[in-house]
Design a protein around this motif. Structure first.
Motif, PDB file in Angstrom:
ATOM      1  N   VAL A 123      50.639  33.830  52.361  1.00 47.14           N
ATOM      2  CA  VAL A 123      50.584  35.250  52.739  1.00 47.14           C
ATOM      3  C   VAL A 123      49.786  36.050  51.721  1.00 47.14           C
ATOM      4  O   VAL A 123      48.906  36.843  52.092  1.00 47.14           O
ATOM      5  CB  VAL A 123      52.009  35.807  52.888  1.00 47.14           C
ATOM      6  N   LEU A 124      50.044  35.855  50.443  1.00 43.63           N
ATOM      7  CA  LEU A 124      49.330  36.626  49.428  1.00 43.63           C
ATOM      8  C   LEU A 124      47.867  36.227  49.340  1.00 43.63           C
ATOM      9  O   LEU A 124      47.021  37.044  48.967  1.00 43.63           O
ATOM     10  CB  LEU A 124      50.006  36.461  48.068  1.00 43.63           C
ATOM     11  N   GLY A 125      47.543  34.969  49.675  1.00 46.58           N
ATOM     12  CA  GLY A 125      46.150  34.540  49.633  1.00 46.58           C
ATOM     13  C   GLY A 125      45.280  35.208  50.683  1.00 46.58           C
ATOM     14  O   GLY A 125      44.053  35.163  50.585  1.00 46.58           O
ATOM     15  N   LYS A 126      45.886  35.843  51.673  1.00 48.81           N
ATOM     16  CA  LYS A 126      45.123  36.545  52.708  1.00 48.81           C
ATOM     17  C   LYS A 126      44.796  37.986  52.331  1.00 48.81           C
ATOM     18  O   LYS A 126      44.148  38.682  53.119  1.00 48.81           O
ATOM     19  CB  LYS A 126      45.904  36.536  54.024  1.00 48.81           C
ATOM     20  N   HIS A 127      45.250  38.451  51.179  1.00 47.97           N
ATOM     21  CA  HIS A 127      45.055  39.848  50.798  1.00 47.97           C
ATOM     22  C   HIS A 127      44.289  39.930  49.487  1.00 47.97           C
ATOM     23  O   HIS A 127      44.288  38.986  48.684  1.00 47.97           O
ATOM     24  CB  HIS A 127      46.401  40.559  50.642  1.00 47.97           C
ATOM     25  N   GLU A 128      43.653  41.052  49.281  1.00 42.64           N
ATOM     26  CA  GLU A 128      42.940  41.295  48.040  1.00 42.64           C
ATOM     27  C   GLU A 128      43.916  41.741  46.946  1.00 42.64           C
ATOM     28  O   GLU A 128      45.067  42.103  47.224  1.00 42.64           O
ATOM     29  CB  GLU A 128      41.859  42.357  48.251  1.00 42.64           C
ATOM     30  N   LEU A 129      43.410  41.733  45.705  1.00 41.92           N
ATOM     31  CA  LEU A 129      44.276  42.059  44.579  1.00 41.92           C
ATOM     32  C   LEU A 129      44.806  43.487  44.664  1.00 41.92           C
ATOM     33  O   LEU A 129      45.977  43.743  44.358  1.00 41.92           O
ATOM     34  CB  LEU A 129      43.510  41.856  43.261  1.00 41.92           C
ATOM     35  N   ASP A 130      43.964  44.420  45.066  1.00 44.28           N
ATOM     36  CA  ASP A 130      44.411  45.811  45.166  1.00 44.28           C
ATOM     37  C   ASP A 130      45.549  45.952  46.173  1.00 44.28           C
ATOM     38  O   ASP A 130      46.485  46.741  45.965  1.00 44.28           O
ATOM     39  CB  ASP A 130      43.239  46.712  45.567  1.00 44.28           C
ATOM     40  N   GLU A 131      45.504  45.202  47.263  1.00 48.27           N
ATOM     41  CA  GLU A 131      46.586  45.252  48.245  1.00 48.27           C
ATOM     42  C   GLU A 131      47.868  44.648  47.690  1.00 48.27           C
ATOM     43  O   GLU A 131      48.963  45.143  47.972  1.00 48.27           O
ATOM     44  CB  GLU A 131      46.168  44.508  49.510  1.00 48.27           C
TER      45      GLU A 131
END
Length: 253
Positions: A123-131
């Motif tokens: 799940v976290l790998g689908k989002h950018e760091l800011d998100e």
């Protein structure tokens, strides 16, 4: 002789029956349930309270129905913008169906832990760091929904997931600090430019008003002189009207 034999058998069987009776008694607390197997096959779920389990024929597995707090080990996650971070979280879940929790999965605690780790990475790998840093509530809800859907067949209800910490390396921390500093400088310049724009508009409006009445300009001039006279300054700048300077110019032949 027969009486003595019966008395001897009774003295042996009675303790054995008492031992068998006491060994078959189980006490389950309010938050516990017992999954009972009879000759290897599932029979029923018992509890809470006093439960009788026939030794040698029935076996019982205790299941705790309280909410389990599971700490997810730190996971190496690569965000969508290729930033490597370490993320750890905590998962809250409880058993709602003891039969499924024992029969459908070998060790539901270990299975839930491993599933939480892999789901957190995906799940976290689908989002950018800011998100990740700004939208933790939404990410918590996404992970919780996925875990709850996948553990439903195990008789487990995932009630909450909380991302505790996102660990960044020193280089990324410095880059984020520089980005935040540049953003603050940009906002300061925008605010300063907006103030200059508003000041220019106000000056234009004032000049238009003063141009409509020449005597207003004279009064403004006298007010400025009064303010200059009241200041304790060694240098006084005295403005002269432009029409007076025009009168001092030599006339062209």
């Amino acid at each position: 002789m027969i009486f003595d034999l019966n008395l001897g058998l009774g003295s042996i069987l009675l303790p054995l029956l008492l031992i068998l009776l006491f060994s078959s008694l189980r006490i389950l607390r309010e938050y516990q349930r017992g999954v009972v197997f009879q000759l290897g096959r599932f029979w029923k779920v018992k509890g809470p309270g006093l439960v009788i389990v026939v030794p040698g024929i029935q076996q019982m597995v205790r299941v705790d129905l309280r909410v389990v707090t599971m700490d997810v080990a730190p996971q190496d996650v690569i965000s969508r913008d290729n930033v490597s971070v370490k993320v750890n979280a905590v998962v809250f879940f409880r058993v709602v169906d003891p039969q499924k929790a024992i029969i459908q999965v070998e060790d539901f605690l270990m299975a839930t832990s491993q599933l939480a780790q892999t789901t957190l990475r995906v799940v976290l790998g689908k989002h950018e760091l800011d998100e990740m840093l700004a939208e933790r509530e939404r990410l918590n809800l996404d992970v919780q929904k996925i875990l709850d859907a996948q553990t439903d067949s195990w008789g487990i209800k995932v009630t909450n997931v909380e991302i505790k910490h996102i660990d960044l390396n020193e280089t990324m921390i410095r880059a984020i600090a520089r980005q935040a500093e540049a953003e603050r400088e940009r906002r300061a310049k925008v605010i300063h430019a907006e103030g200059e724009k508003q000041a220019a508009s106000a000056l234009l409006e004032a000049a238009t008003t003063l141009a409509q009445r020449p005597e207003a300009m004279q009064l403004r001039y006298l007010q400025t002189m009064t303010q200059v006279a009241g200041d304790r300054a060694t240098t006084v700048v005295l403005p002269l009207p432009l029409d007076l300077l025009a009168a001092l110019k030599p006339k062209e032949k």
